[in-house]
Design a protein around this motif. Structure first.
Motif, short mmCIF file in Angstrom:
data_model
loop_
_atom_site.label_atom_id
_atom_site.label_comp_id
_atom_site.label_asym_id
_atom_site.label_seq_id
_atom_site.Cartn_x
_atom_site.Cartn_y
_atom_site.Cartn_z
N ILE A 1 0.66 -1.38 -0.13
CA ILE A 1 -0.22 0.21 0.02
C ILE A 1 0.65 0.75 0.06
O ILE A 1 0.41 2.14 -0.90
N ALA A 2 1.64 1.45 0.85
CA ALA A 2 2.70 2.21 0.93
C ALA A 2 3.32 2.57 -0.69
O ALA A 2 3.82 3.51 -1.09
N GLU A 3 3.60 1.80 -1.77
CA GLU A 3 4.28 1.68 -2.72
C GLU A 3 3.47 2.27 -3.09
O GLU A 3 3.80 3.79 -3.79
N VAL A 4 2.05 1.80 -3.24
CA VAL A 4 0.12 2.70 -4.16
C VAL A 4 1.07 4.40 -3.73
O VAL A 4 0.52 5.32 -4.58
N THR A 5 0.81 4.43 -2.34
CA THR A 5 0.66 6.16 -2.00
C THR A 5 2.09 6.68 -2.30
O THR A 5 2.24 7.85 -2.80
N THR A 6 3.01 6.21 -2.13
CA THR A 6 4.30 7.12 -2.26
C THR A 6 4.86 7.50 -3.73
O THR A 6 4.75 8.79 -3.68
N GLU A 7 4.07 6.64 -4.53
CA GLU A 7 4.32 7.05 -6.30
C GLU A 7 3.76 7.87 -6.46
O GLU A 7 3.45 8.72 -7.52
N ARG A 8 2.30 8.55 -5.32
CA ARG A 8 1.24 9.77 -5.81
C ARG A 8 1.45 10.04 -4.93
O ARG A 8 0.53 11.21 -4.91
N GLY A 9 2.11 10.40 -3.76
CA GLY A 9 2.23 11.54 -3.12
C GLY A 9 0.83 12.07 -2.50
O GLY A 9 1.01 12.73 -1.51
N VAL A 10 0.26 10.67 -1.71
CA VAL A 10 -0.87 10.24 -0.74
C VAL A 10 -0.56 10.61 0.61
O VAL A 10 0.36 9.02 0.62
N TRP A 11 -0.73 11.21 1.65
CA TRP A 11 -1.04 10.22 3.30
C TRP A 11 -1.24 9.37 3.54
O TRP A 11 -2.34 8.95 2.31
#
Length: 487
Positions: free
Chosen positions: A264-274
């Motif tokens: 899940i962190a890979e997804v949020t990090t790539e998209r700049g989401v908290w």
């Protein structure tokens, strides 16, 4: 008309009177602890029954303390569901261990209001230190310690922590404009279908509204599907919407599903989401190194919450909330009226926790966390967690071997979810029969559109005998019900 006393102290107990009545209260609580296993777990009163035992108005004159104590037995106890009962297996626990109870007494007696460092330095500094202890004890990322840009704070509940995380995330996306101008349309929040309902409430309170919440599909084990999350965020970005926050859960309420934080962190990090991670219940387990795989990837999270007041022997309320960037949190929540200005705050050398949560006022909650950590030690807490996990695994074995019951979900921690193989109605009626008997207290959920009985093991006095007794009662009730229906 009666004249007020010229000496206000005449209204109050002197220290010796307090000492006498304090001993009476502790004796009452000790007797209650000693006899709690003999009480029905769930209250049996009807609605309004407790209220009917109370006078219709407050007394004009003060009453003797013995009358107050007597009404604990005469009025209160019948209306209590006993969360500290060893056969309380319903919701996740709210353990009020003896050191925690005594620490709460001291906190109440000190009566400090720790909104600022200057209003009681010890309230702030003990909290900062013990939350750093907890970072190390739970194997959390060093970024959550107070000696860097992040840090921790004690909230009342994980619901409040989730709201604070969402507010910080919102203001990061809006560059502070939400606080200044109000919240615009088009903000979105993401969590799995089994995420805690507090996130939807937080979305409402934070001005995003329930329609901002995206329910991400889950995998076969009821945890968030990272691929589905990526698709949902990308679709919203393509539509011109602004993703604000993703909440991953380490131990969902329905089934303790462990969502894949790293993916899940890979997804949020790539998209700049908290990324906010909710470990309200499951987070306690990482005091044991063997359970730390479930928080792999947490170093990429912006915030994390776990509740010592659930499984870690600290009495309600005590929710530990950490952020990797404290400035994002205080930037969203900080307001400084002139009447709170002081030299210590202006120096920048102290933490004022009033800027880390919604309320201005705060009590000395860290005292009970401090006392529990010192009374049991890390090894004692590990033994506590491991014992409950072992009980759950044994129960799961009995369920798997049953001809009538089957496991409804994986059981990585101390919650076992089971369903009746043939008839949901039998499961529901059997559970209610157990609860009505007073021998144990269980709750339910729905998974894969089936009625599921939850057995949540975690009470500080619960033993294998208590778990076996609840299982035997459930099996016997179901057998009796099926016999009546098909006999």
């Amino acid at each position: 008309m009666t004249s007020p006393p010229t000496d206000p102290s005449a209204l109050h107990w002197d220290p010796e009177t307090f000492r006498q009545h304090g001993h009476q209260v502790v004796d009452w609580l000790a007797d209650h602890m000693a006899g709690i296993a003999d009480l029905p777990v769930r209250s049996r009163v009807e609605p309004g029954e407790v209220a009917a035992r109370l006078p219709t108005s407050a007394p004009g004159e003060g009453e003797p303390f013995e009358a107050l104590l007597a009404d604990l037995d005469n009025v209160v106890m019948d209306g209590m569901t006993h969360w500290q009962h060893p056969s309380f297996l319903a919701y996740f626990p709210a353990n009020a261990s003896p050191p925690s109870v005594l620490a709460d007494l001291v906190s109440s007696g000190l009566g400090a209001q720790g909104m600022l460092w200057s209003t009681s330095p010890a309230v702030t500094e003990v909290e900062t230190v013990v939350l750093d202890w907890l970072v190390d004890a739970l194997g959390l990322p060093a970024a959550f310690r107070s000696d860097g840009p992040g840090g921790g704070v004690i909230q009342d509940t994980a619901s409040s922590a989730t709201l604070c995380a969402l507010l910080a995330a919102r203001e990061r996306v809006l560059d502070g404009a939400g606080n200044r101008d109000g919240v615009p349309q088009g903000l979105t929040v993401y969590a799995s279908a089994h995420a805690h309902s507090s996130l939807e409430k937080a979305a409402r309170v934070a001005g995003l509204g329930s329609t901002a919440l995206r329910s991400v599909p889950t995998d076969a084990d009821h945890g968030m599907d990272p691929s589905a999350l990526a698709e949902a965020i990308d679709a919203d970005l393509a539509a011109g919407l602004r993703p604000v926050m993703v909440m991953a859960t380490v131990g969902t309420t329905s089934s303790t599903a462990i969502e894949p934080v790293a993916a899940i962190a890979e997804v949020t990090t790539e998209r700049g989401v908290w990324l906010h991670v909710d470990g309200a219940f499951g987070g306690s387990a990482t005091v044991c190194p063997e359970h730390r795989d479930m928080i792999a990837g947490l170093e990429h999270a912006d915030s994390y919450v776990m509740n010592p007041h659930k499984w870690l022997l600290v009495g309600f309320d005590c929710s530990a909330f950490w952020v990797a960037d404290a400035a994002a949190l205080t930037g969203a929540l900080g307001i400084l009226p002139e009447y709170l200005a002081n030299a210590a705050s202006a120096s920048g050398e102290v933490i004022d926790y009033r800027d880390w949560h919604i309320p201005l006022g705060r009590r000395f909650r860290s005292l009970k966390l401090w006392w529990v950590l010192r009374s049991y030690g890390i090894e004692g807490l590990r033994s506590h967690i491991r014992a409950h996990v072992a009980m759950a695994q044994e129960l799961a074995g009995w369920v798997a071997a049953s001809d009538d019951w089957e496991l409804a979900a994986p059981h990585p921690l101390s919650l076992v979810c089971m369903r009746h193989r043939r008839d949901d109605a039998v499961a529901e009626r059997a559970m209610e029969a157990v609860n009505a008997s007073g021998s144990a207290f269980l709750t339910h959920t729905r998974l894969d559109d089936r009625y599921v009985v939850r057995v949540a093991i975690g009470g500080w006095r619960t033993t294998m005998d208590d778990v076996k007794g609840a299982w035997d009662d459930l099996v016997a009730a179901a057998t009796r019900i099926e016999g009546v229906e098909h006999g």
